[in-house]
Design a protein around this motif. Structure first.
Motif, PDB file in Angstrom:
ATOM      1  N   UNK A  76       0.926  -1.285  -0.057  1.00 46.42           N
ATOM      2  CA  UNK A  76       0.042  -0.079   0.024  1.00 46.42           C
ATOM      3  C   UNK A  76       0.674   1.193   0.067  1.00 46.42           C
ATOM      4  N   UNK A  77       0.205   2.230  -0.407  1.00 46.85           N
ATOM      5  CA  UNK A  77       1.029   3.725  -0.445  1.00 46.85           C
ATOM      6  C   UNK A  77       0.371   4.705   0.142  1.00 46.85           C
ATOM      7  N   UNK A  78       0.889   5.588   0.656  1.00 50.60           N
ATOM      8  CA  UNK A  78       0.168   6.710   1.382  1.00 50.60           C
ATOM      9  C   UNK A  78       0.902   8.117   1.252  1.00 50.60           C
ATOM     10  N   UNK A  79       0.707   8.962   2.107  1.00 47.22           N
ATOM     11  CA  UNK A  79       1.340  10.414   2.140  1.00 47.22           C
ATOM     12  C   UNK A  79       1.559  10.893   3.486  1.00 47.22           C
ATOM     13  N   UNK A  80       2.657  11.215   3.794  1.00 47.50           N
ATOM     14  CA  UNK A  80       2.660  12.095   5.308  1.00 47.50           C
ATOM     15  C   UNK A  80       2.982  13.576   5.039  1.00 47.50           C
ATOM     16  N   UNK A  81       2.735  14.439   5.774  1.00 43.31           N
ATOM     17  CA  UNK A  81       3.082  15.808   5.916  1.00 43.31           C
ATOM     18  C   UNK A  81       4.221  15.948   6.702  1.00 43.31           C
ATOM     19  N   UNK A  82       4.716  17.117   6.695  1.00 45.25           N
ATOM     20  CA  UNK A  82       5.896  17.536   7.523  1.00 45.25           C
ATOM     21  C   UNK A  82       5.745  17.731   8.970  1.00 45.25           C
ATOM     22  N   UNK A  83       6.873  17.484   9.709  1.00 46.26           N
ATOM     23  CA  UNK A  83       6.666  17.570  11.361  1.00 46.26           C
ATOM     24  C   UNK A  83       6.396  19.041  11.635  1.00 46.26           C
ATOM     25  N   UNK A  84       5.547  18.871  12.596  1.00 51.18           N
ATOM     26  CA  UNK A  84       5.233  20.157  13.451  1.00 51.18           C
ATOM     27  C   UNK A  84       3.939  21.195  12.786  1.00 51.18           C
ATOM     28  N   UNK A  85       3.369  20.552  11.931  1.00 56.79           N
ATOM     29  CA  UNK A  85       2.396  21.322  11.192  1.00 56.79           C
ATOM     30  C   UNK A  85       1.222  21.422  12.153  1.00 56.79           C
ATOM     31  N   UNK A  86       0.325  22.553  11.854  1.00 55.85           N
ATOM     32  CA  UNK A  86      -0.760  22.493  12.949  1.00 55.85           C
ATOM     33  C   UNK A  86      -1.958  21.637  12.482  1.00 55.85           C
ATOM     34  N   UNK A  87      -2.808  21.377  13.653  1.00 56.20           N
ATOM     35  CA  UNK A  87      -4.089  20.619  13.174  1.00 56.20           C
ATOM     36  C   UNK A  87      -4.794  21.176  11.983  1.00 56.20           C
ATOM     37  N   UNK A  88      -4.804  22.259  11.809  1.00 49.98           N
ATOM     38  CA  UNK A  88      -5.606  23.084  10.795  1.00 49.98           C
ATOM     39  C   UNK A  88      -4.844  22.730   9.098  1.00 49.98           C
ATOM     40  N   UNK A  89      -3.677  23.104   9.608  1.00 49.68           N
ATOM     41  CA  UNK A  89      -2.653  22.862   8.430  1.00 49.68           C
ATOM     42  C   UNK A  89      -3.068  21.298   7.948  1.00 49.68           C
ATOM     43  N   UNK A  90      -2.983  20.218   8.873  1.00 52.93           N
ATOM     44  CA  UNK A  90      -2.895  18.936   8.208  1.00 52.93           C
ATOM     45  C   UNK A  90      -4.493  18.867   7.771  1.00 52.93           C
ATOM     46  N   UNK A  91      -5.506  19.479   8.537  1.00 53.68           N
ATOM     47  CA  UNK A  91      -6.723  19.118   7.759  1.00 53.68           C
ATOM     48  C   UNK A  91      -6.804  19.849   6.332  1.00 53.68           C
ATOM     49  N   UNK A  92      -6.193  20.773   6.097  1.00 55.72           N
ATOM     50  CA  UNK A  92      -6.107  21.350   4.790  1.00 55.72           C
ATOM     51  C   UNK A  92      -5.381  20.456   3.815  1.00 55.72           C
ATOM     52  N   UNK A  93      -4.431  19.909   4.165  1.00 59.86           N
ATOM     53  CA  UNK A  93      -3.751  19.041   3.271  1.00 59.86           C
ATOM     54  C   UNK A  93      -4.515  17.534   2.996  1.00 59.86           C
ATOM     55  N   UNK A  94      -5.260  17.138   4.086  1.00 58.46           N
ATOM     56  CA  UNK A  94      -6.106  16.000   3.979  1.00 58.46           C
ATOM     57  C   UNK A  94      -7.377  16.478   2.790  1.00 58.46           C
ATOM     58  N   UNK A  95      -7.793  17.610   3.078  1.00 60.32           N
ATOM     59  CA  UNK A  95      -8.915  17.978   2.230  1.00 60.32           C
ATOM     60  C   UNK A  95      -8.609  17.985   0.717  1.00 60.32           C
ATOM     61  N   UNK A  96      -7.184  18.460   0.571  1.00 63.82           N
ATOM     62  CA  UNK A  96      -6.816  18.718  -0.712  1.00 63.82           C
ATOM     63  C   UNK A  96      -6.656  17.188  -1.591  1.00 63.82           C
ATOM     64  N   UNK A  97      -5.946  16.547  -0.490  1.00 63.58           N
ATOM     65  CA  UNK A  97      -5.929  14.902  -1.111  1.00 63.58           C
ATOM     66  C   UNK A  97      -7.204  14.431  -1.340  1.00 63.58           C
ATOM     67  N   UNK A  98      -8.191  14.511  -0.328  1.00 65.25           N
ATOM     68  CA  UNK A  98      -9.758  14.037  -0.773  1.00 65.25           C
ATOM     69  C   UNK A  98     -10.217  14.649  -2.027  1.00 65.25           C
ATOM     70  N   UNK A  99     -10.193  15.867  -2.004  1.00 73.41           N
ATOM     71  CA  UNK A  99     -10.507  16.275  -3.495  1.00 73.41           C
ATOM     72  C   UNK A  99      -9.840  15.806  -4.702  1.00 73.41           C
ATOM     73  N   UNK A 100      -8.589  15.691  -4.449  1.00 74.76           N
ATOM     74  CA  UNK A 100      -7.694  14.938  -5.651  1.00 74.76           C
ATOM     75  C   UNK A 100      -8.284  13.405  -5.895  1.00 74.76           C
TER      76      UNK A 100
END
Length: 319
Positions: free
Chosen positions: A249-273
Motif C-alpha cells: 500500500x502507498x500513502x502520504x505524510x506531511x511535515x513535522x510540526x504542522x498545525x491540526x488546521x494545516x493537516x486538515x487542509x492537506x487532507x482535504x486537498x488529497x480528498x478532493x484529488x
C-alpha cells in the motif's frame, strides 16, 4: 474600488491568512519521493502531483527524489528540511515500514504527520524472458536444491517483495536466512537487472512490470494476492500450493510540526484529488486498488501494520 486596489487588498488578505478557503490560491506543493526515479513511489508521487494540479488542489508541484535504505534517507531529509512546512508532502508505504524494522534508522515515522493512504497493490514475481526456468515450480525446485543459487531481485531490504520471498522460502521448507536477496535502490534499477538477466526472479507491484510482461520481456509466474488480479491471467502463489499472501500500500505524510488546521487542509486537498477524474484514471492505468483512509484512522492503521509486519518478518527469519 479600483481593480488594482482590489487585487492588492486580496493579496494582503491572503498573506495574512484571512481569506476564506474558497478565495485562497491553491498551494505550491513540495513532494518528497524517497526513492530513485522509475519505481512505485516515483510513479505514485508524480501521478498524485499531476492530479492535484488538475483538481485545483495545488497551483504547482515540485519533486525531490532521494532514494536509498527503503526510503529512510529521503525520510531523514524530509524531517530535517521541512519542519513546519504546510506545503510539504512525502510519499511512503509498506516498504518504508519494512525498511525501518530491518534498518533501524535514527529517524522514524513518529517524526512526521500521517495524512492519507491512497492505494493498495499486490506484487508479481517474474522471470527474465531468456530464463531457463518457466514456472514458479522451477524456481522452487532450484531453491530447495541450492538456496543461494536463486537470486531474488527487488526493492530495498524489508520491501514487500523481500518479505514475500522469505515467506515463500519458509513455506516450502527452506531456511529464509539462506535466500539470496538482491536489494535495489529503486524500481528502475530492479527492472534493468531483470531485463538483463542479472537476477533469477524479480518482484514488484504489477503496475511496474505490466508493460514488460505485455511485451514478452518478462514472464510472470505468480502474484501475492489471495485471488487472481482482475484482468491479469497470472496464477496466485496459493493456487500453486504456496501459502503466501501479502499486499502493498502507498500513502502520504506531511511535515513535522504542522498545525491540526494545516493537516486538515492537506487532507482535504488529497480528498478532493482522490475523487478527481485525473487520479481515478491514474489508478486504473496503473492497476492500483483505491484504498482511501485519512487522518487518525490512517495513523492507527500504520501502527497496526508496523506490528503485523514485524511479527511476519520475525516468523520468516528476517529479524
Amino acid at each position: 474600488m479600483r481593480r488594482d486596489t482590489f487585487l492588492k487588498s486580496l493579496a494582503a488578505m491572503a498573506a495574512a491568512g484571512v481569506l476564506p478557503v474558497s478565495a485562497q490560491t491553491a498551494s505550491a506543493i513540495k513532494m518528497m519521493i524517497p526513492a530513485n526515479p522509475g519505481g512505485g513511489w516515483d510513479t505514485t508521487g508524480r501521478a498524485l502531483g499531476k492530479a492535484m494540479q488538475d483538481a485545483g488542489a495545488a497551483s504547482s508541484v515540485s519533486y525531490d527524489n532521494k532514494g536509498g535504505a527503503a526510503g529512510a534517507i529521503g525520510l531523514a531529509q524530509f524531517v530535517n528540511a521541512s519542519k513546519g512546512d504546510p506545503n510539504a508532502m512525502m510519499v511512503m508505504g509498506a516498504v518504508m515500514l519494512g525498511g525501518i524494522i530491518t534498518g533501524k534508522p535514527p529517524v522514524g515515522l513518529d517524526k512526521v504527520t500521517p495524512l492519507a493512504r491512497l492505494t493498495s497493490e499486490y506484487n508479481v514475481f517474474v522471470l527474465p524472458a531468456n530464463s531457463p526456468f518457466k514456472t514458479m515450480k522451477d524456481v522452487i525446485d532450484q531453491l530447495k536444491k541450492d538456496p543461494g543459487s536463486v537470486k531474488w531481485g527487488g526493492g530495498s531490504r524489508g520491501s514487500t517483495e523481500h518479505i514475500a520471498a522469505a515467506m515463500i522460502a519458509r513455506d516450502v521448507g527452506v531456511d529464509p536466512a539462506k535466500i539470496n536477496y538482491v536489494a535495489f535502490r529503486g524500481g528502475g534499477e530492479a527492472t534493468a537487472a531483470i531485463l538483463g538477466g542479472n537476477v533469477t526472479v524479480g518482484g514488484s507491484g504489477y503496475s511496474e512490470f505490466a508493460e514488460y510482461i505485455a511485451a514478452g520481456k518478462m514472464r510472470p509466474v505468480g502474484v501475492t494476492s489471495g485471488t487472481r488480479l482482475k484482468g491479469v491471467n497470472v496464477p496466485t502463489l496459493k493456487e500453486q500450493g504456496i501459502n503466501v499472501e501479502i499486499g502493498n500500500w502507498r500513502g502520504v505524510y506531511g511535515a513535522p510540526g504542522i498545525t491540526p488546521e494545516q493537516r486538515k487542509t492537506l487532507i482535504d486537498a488529497l480528498a478532493k484529488t482522490f475523487k478527481h477524474k485525473a487520479w481515478q484514471d491514474a489508478m486504473e492505468k496503473n492497476g492500483w486498488t483505491p484504498a482511501w483512509m485519512a487522518g487518525d484512522e490512517f495513523a492507527n492503521f500504520v501502527d497496526a501494520e508496523f506490528a503485523s509486519m514485524r511479527a511476519t518478518m520475525a516468523k520468516s527469519g528476517m529479524i
